[in-house]
Design an enzyme around this catalytic site. Structure first.
Site, PDB file in Angstrom:
ATOM      1  N   HIS A   1      -1.630  -5.543   1.450  1.00  0.00           N
ATOM      2  CA  HIS A   1      -2.901  -6.226   1.186  1.00  0.00           C
ATOM      3  C   HIS A   1      -2.614  -7.654   0.745  1.00  0.00           C
ATOM      4  O   HIS A   1      -1.654  -7.903   0.025  1.00  0.00           O
ATOM      5  CB  HIS A   1      -3.678  -5.512   0.069  1.00  0.00           C
TER       6      HIS A   1
ATOM      7  N   ASN B   1      -1.784  -0.196   7.353  1.00  0.00           N
ATOM      8  CA  ASN B   1      -1.273  -1.543   7.654  1.00  0.00           C
ATOM      9  C   ASN B   1      -0.414  -2.153   6.538  1.00  0.00           C
ATOM     10  O   ASN B   1      -0.262  -3.368   6.436  1.00  0.00           O
ATOM     11  CB  ASN B   1      -2.401  -2.464   8.097  1.00  0.00           C
TER      12      ASN B   1
ATOM     13  N   GLU C   1      -9.491 -10.453  -7.803  1.00  0.00           N
ATOM     14  CA  GLU C   1      -8.545  -9.336  -7.682  1.00  0.00           C
ATOM     15  C   GLU C   1      -7.447  -9.400  -8.746  1.00  0.00           C
ATOM     16  O   GLU C   1      -7.036  -8.373  -9.287  1.00  0.00           O
ATOM     17  CB  GLU C   1      -7.942  -9.323  -6.274  1.00  0.00           C
TER      18      GLU C   1
ATOM     19  N   TYR D   1     -12.446  -2.885  -3.299  1.00  0.00           N
ATOM     20  CA  TYR D   1     -13.011  -2.814  -1.943  1.00  0.00           C
ATOM     21  C   TYR D   1     -14.532  -2.752  -1.945  1.00  0.00           C
ATOM     22  O   TYR D   1     -15.135  -2.191  -1.036  1.00  0.00           O
ATOM     23  CB  TYR D   1     -12.417  -1.613  -1.203  1.00  0.00           C
TER      24      TYR D   1
ATOM     25  N   LYS E   1       0.844  -1.198   0.000  1.00  0.00           N
ATOM     26  CA  LYS E   1       0.000   0.000   0.000  1.00  0.00           C
ATOM     27  C   LYS E   1       0.886   1.259   0.000  1.00  0.00           C
ATOM     28  O   LYS E   1       2.108   1.171   0.221  1.00  0.00           O
ATOM     29  CB  LYS E   1      -0.914  -0.050   1.225  1.00  0.00           C
TER      30      LYS E   1
END
Ligand code: GDP
Ligand code: MG
Length: 161
Positions: A126, A123, A137, A60, A20
């Site tokens: 992914h 965080n 995905e 998402y 990310k």
């Protein structure tokens, strides 16, 4: 059988891993790639991009009603991400273990999130959460011709299948 029919069987299982924007900013790309390489997984796709809003909203989709959703999309489009496809035996579930709990406060030391992050909104990484999610995905982020089908010379040493 059903896994093969779904395009995933044994050593050919694939998952989507993304570093990310916070992970890219913090120079963690190399370290994260190294963890998956060392584990024995095979890199079959990799690219860096500014994630388009349209792709993020599909990625998402399940979270669109959550209160944090607008901030999540804003954060994910705030800088470049590095998107990868990794292949190998049980890669979907094993990579979730390597990444650790969604909330870094719960993620165990030794996991990527446990070692490198503090807060759920930052965080670092992914990982797809199921075989079906991984396929969805991978198709969302990659064209077929961007995925490399290659034989690694250590294959028989990391997996018997
Ligand atoms: P993941 O599969 O472990 O990444 O977790 P989810 O699919 O449930 O959520 C996707 C991402 O949304 C997470 O990795 C977090 O970056 C973010 N997220 C999830 N839950 C929360 C939350 O309660 N607050 C905030 N700020 N972000 C969240
Ligand atoms: Mg998820």
């Amino acid at each position: 059988h059903s896994r093969a029919a779904a395009g995933n069987s044994g050593a050919k299982e694939r998952t989507l891993i993304a570093v990310k924007p916070d992970g890219v900013q913090r120079r963690l790309v190399g370290h994260i790639v190294q963890r998956f390489e060392q584990k024995g997984f095979k890199l079959v796709g990799l690219k860096m991009l500014k994630a388009p809003e349209e792709v993020l909203s599909q990625h998402y989709h399940d979270l669109r009603k959550k209160p944090f959703y607008p901030l999540l999309l804003h954060y994910m489009s705030s800088g470049p991400v590095v998107i990868m496809v990794w292949e190998g035996h049980n890669v979907v579930s094993t990579s979730r273990k390597m990444v650790g709990d969604t909330n870094p406060a719960e993620a165990h030391p030794g996991t990527i999130r446990g070692d490198f992050s503090l807060h759920i909104s930052r965080n670092v990484v992914h990982a797809s959460d199921s075989l079906e999610g991984a396929q969805r995905e991978i198709q969302l982020w990659f064209n077929r011709n961007e995925l490399m089908d290659w034989d690694s010379c250590d294959q028989s040493n990391v997996s018997h299948v």
